[in-house]
Scaffold this motif. Structure first.
Motif, mmCIF file in Angstrom:
data_model
loop_
_atom_site.group_PDB
_atom_site.id
_atom_site.type_symbol
_atom_site.label_atom_id
_atom_site.label_comp_id
_atom_site.label_asym_id
_atom_site.label_seq_id
_atom_site.Cartn_x
_atom_site.Cartn_y
_atom_site.Cartn_z
ATOM 1 N N THR A 154 0.840 -1.202 0.000
ATOM 2 C CA THR A 154 0.000 0.000 0.000
ATOM 3 C C THR A 154 0.872 1.248 0.000
ATOM 4 O OG1 THR A 154 -1.800 -1.151 1.140
ATOM 5 C CG2 THR A 154 -1.794 1.251 1.252
ATOM 6 N N GLU A 156 -3.523 1.923 -1.966
ATOM 7 C CA GLU A 156 -4.427 0.853 -1.562
ATOM 8 C C GLU A 156 -5.162 0.211 -2.731
ATOM 9 O OE1 GLU A 156 -8.394 3.529 -0.444
ATOM 10 O OE2 GLU A 156 -7.185 2.663 1.149
ATOM 11 N N GLY A 157 -5.216 0.912 -3.865
ATOM 12 C CA GLY A 157 -5.907 0.374 -5.026
ATOM 13 C C GLY A 157 -5.006 -0.295 -6.034
ATOM 14 N N LEU A 161 -4.066 -5.126 -3.554
ATOM 15 C CA LEU A 161 -5.316 -5.885 -3.613
ATOM 16 C C LEU A 161 -5.065 -7.387 -3.555
ATOM 17 C CD1 LEU A 161 -7.287 -3.794 -6.253
ATOM 18 C CD2 LEU A 161 -7.612 -3.850 -3.772
ATOM 19 N N SER A 171 -6.669 -9.639 -0.652
ATOM 20 C CA SER A 171 -7.456 -10.826 -0.982
ATOM 21 C C SER A 171 -6.959 -12.049 -0.210
ATOM 22 C CB SER A 171 -7.392 -11.090 -2.489
ATOM 23 O OG SER A 171 -8.146 -12.230 -2.840
ATOM 24 N N GLU A 230 -13.497 -7.592 3.676
ATOM 25 C CA GLU A 230 -12.262 -7.450 2.893
ATOM 26 C C GLU A 230 -12.484 -7.837 1.440
ATOM 27 O OE1 GLU A 230 -9.119 -8.199 6.558
ATOM 28 O OE2 GLU A 230 -9.939 -9.921 5.456
ATOM 29 N N VAL A 261 -11.929 -5.511 -1.920
ATOM 30 C CA VAL A 261 -11.168 -5.932 -3.100
ATOM 31 C C VAL A 261 -12.005 -5.752 -4.361
ATOM 32 C CG1 VAL A 261 -10.133 -7.915 -4.289
ATOM 33 C CG2 VAL A 261 -9.686 -7.553 -1.852
ATOM 34 N N ARG A 271 -12.573 -1.956 -5.207
ATOM 35 C CA ARG A 271 -11.359 -1.286 -5.686
ATOM 36 C C ARG A 271 -10.930 -1.815 -7.046
ATOM 37 N NH1 ARG A 271 -8.262 -1.247 0.236
ATOM 38 N NH2 ARG A 271 -9.588 0.398 1.142
ATOM 39 N N LEU A 272 -11.139 -3.115 -7.288
ATOM 40 C CA LEU A 272 -10.838 -3.655 -8.609
ATOM 41 C C LEU A 272 -11.735 -3.040 -9.676
ATOM 42 C CD1 LEU A 272 -10.219 -7.492 -8.219
ATOM 43 C CD2 LEU A 272 -8.672 -5.816 -9.229
#
Length: 297
Positions: A112, A117-118, A123, A127, A145, A149, A152-153
Motif C-alpha cells: 500500500t 491501496e488500489g 489488492l 485478498s 475485505e 477488493v 477497488r478492482l
C-alpha cells in the motif's frame, strides 16, 4: 522452473518435484552466490513448493529469501513485498493462520505504501488476508475485505475484467459460508457471465466457477440442478488440454489442482443425486474451490 512444459527437460522425464529438489540442492550448496540472484531463486523455488502443497519446504525457502531481500545493501521494497505475500500464502496453506495474518498484514502495508491501496499488488495481499480470515471462520471480516477488493478492482479495471470475475467468486464463497445462498448464487452467476463473455466456455475459470455454483446448489438440496451444472463443468474440463491453461510451472500446478477439485466434487454430487433420486438432501457444508488468486507474481 518457468518452462512451458514442467514435466520434460532435454528429453528426460522429470516431475516438478524432481526439478524443485534439484534446484533446492544447488541452492543449499551455492551459498556464496550473489544475494539478489540467490534470493530470486529461493523465492521461485518456495513459490512453486507452495503450489505443490509442500508448505514446510516453501516456508523455509521463502523465509530465507525474505531475510536476504530485507538485508541486501540495495534493498528492493517491491521484492520484499512480493516475498512477504508468497510467504503468507505458504503459511496459510500450512494452517499457520496467525503467522499468515501477520505476514500478509506486513505485505499489505508495504505494498500500500509503495503503490496505494488500489494497486494490484495491495489488492492481491488484501485478498489473501481475507482468505486467512475465511479459513479462521472470521467470515464477517473476510466478507468486508472481499467487498473492498471487489470495489477497488472495479474502480481500477472496470466491471468487465477477469480479475473482477475472480473477486466475485471469492466473495460468493464467503457468502456461502455465512449461509447467504441467494446472494452467493447471484455472484457466482455474475462471475460465470463475465467468464463466458471474456473467455468463452472453454476455460478453466469458467469450469471452476460452474463447479462452485453446482456445490452451492447441492448445499440447498437442489441436486438435479447441481448435477447438471457439475456434469457440464467436468465435460468442459475434459475438453481443455493442459497446454490450454498453463503458461508456466505455477499455472500448470494450479490448473492440475483445480481440475482435481472439480472432478472430485462432480463425483460426489453425481453419487448424491443417484443415492437420493433427486430428493432434497444435505451433508455438512464444505468451502468452495477458490478462484485462481489475484496475484502479481
Amino acid at each position: 522452473l518457468e518452462a512451458a512444459d514442467p514435466s520434460h527437460s532435454l528429453g528426460e522425464r522429470l516431475t516438478v518435484r524432481d526439478m524443485l529438489d534439484r534446484a533446492a540442492e544447488r541452492l543449499a550448496l551455492e551459498r556464496d552466490a550473489d544475494p539478489q540472484v540467490r534470493s530470486t531463486m529461493l523465492h521461485t523455488v518456495g513459490t512453486v513448493y507452495t503450489g505443490l502443497g509442500l508448505y514446510e519446504e516453501a516456508i523455509r525457502h521463502l523465509g530465507e529469501a525474505l531475510e536476504l531481500r530485507r538485508t541486501t545493501e540495495e534493498r528492493d521494497d517491491a521484492a520484499v513485498g512480493e516475498t512477504l505475500h508468497q510467504l503468507g500464502m505458504a503459511q496459510l496453506g500450512a494452517g499457520a493462520l496467525g503467522e499468515a495474518e501477520s505476514t500478509l498484514r506486513e505485505a499489505l502495508a508495504l505494498r500500500t505504501r509503495l503503490g496505494g491501496e488500489g494497486s494490484l499488488d495491495a489488492l492481491a495481499s488484501l485478498s489473501q488476508l481475507a482468505a486467512v480470515h475465511r479459513a479462521s471462520a472470521s467470515y464477517e471480516i473476510a466478507e468486508e475485505e472481499y467487498r473492498l477488493v471487489l470495489a477497488r478492482l472495479e474502480r481500477l479495471v472496470g466491471g468487465r475484467h477477469l480479475l473482477v470475475a475472480s473477486a466475485l467468486n471469492d466473495l460468493a464463497g464467503v457468502l456461502e459460508d455465512r449461509g447467504s445462498y441467494a446472494a452467493a448464487e447471484d455472484l457466482f452467476r455474475r462471475a460465470l457471465a463475465l467468464h463466458l463473455e471474456l473467455q468463452g466456455e472453454a476455460s478453466l475459470d469458467f469450469a471452476v466457477t460452474k463447479s462452485n455454483l453446482a456445490w452451492l446448489l447441492k448445499l440447498q438440496g437442489r441436486l438435479g440442478e447441481a448435477h447438471a451444472e457439475s456434469a457440464r463443468a467436468v465435460e468442459l474440463l475434459r475438453q481443455i488440454p493442459d497446454r490450454g491453461v498453463q503458461e508456466n510451472v505455477k499455472d500448470f500446478i494450479a490448473a492440475r489442482t483445480l481440475r482435481r477439485d472439480v472432478f472430485a466434487r462432480g463425483s460426489e454430487i453425481v453419487a448424491l443425486d443417484a443415492e437420493t433420486g433427486g430428493e432434497i438432501w444435505a451433508r455438512p457444508k464444505q468451502g468452495g474451490i477458490g478462484a485462481r488468486r489475484l496475484t502479481s507474481s
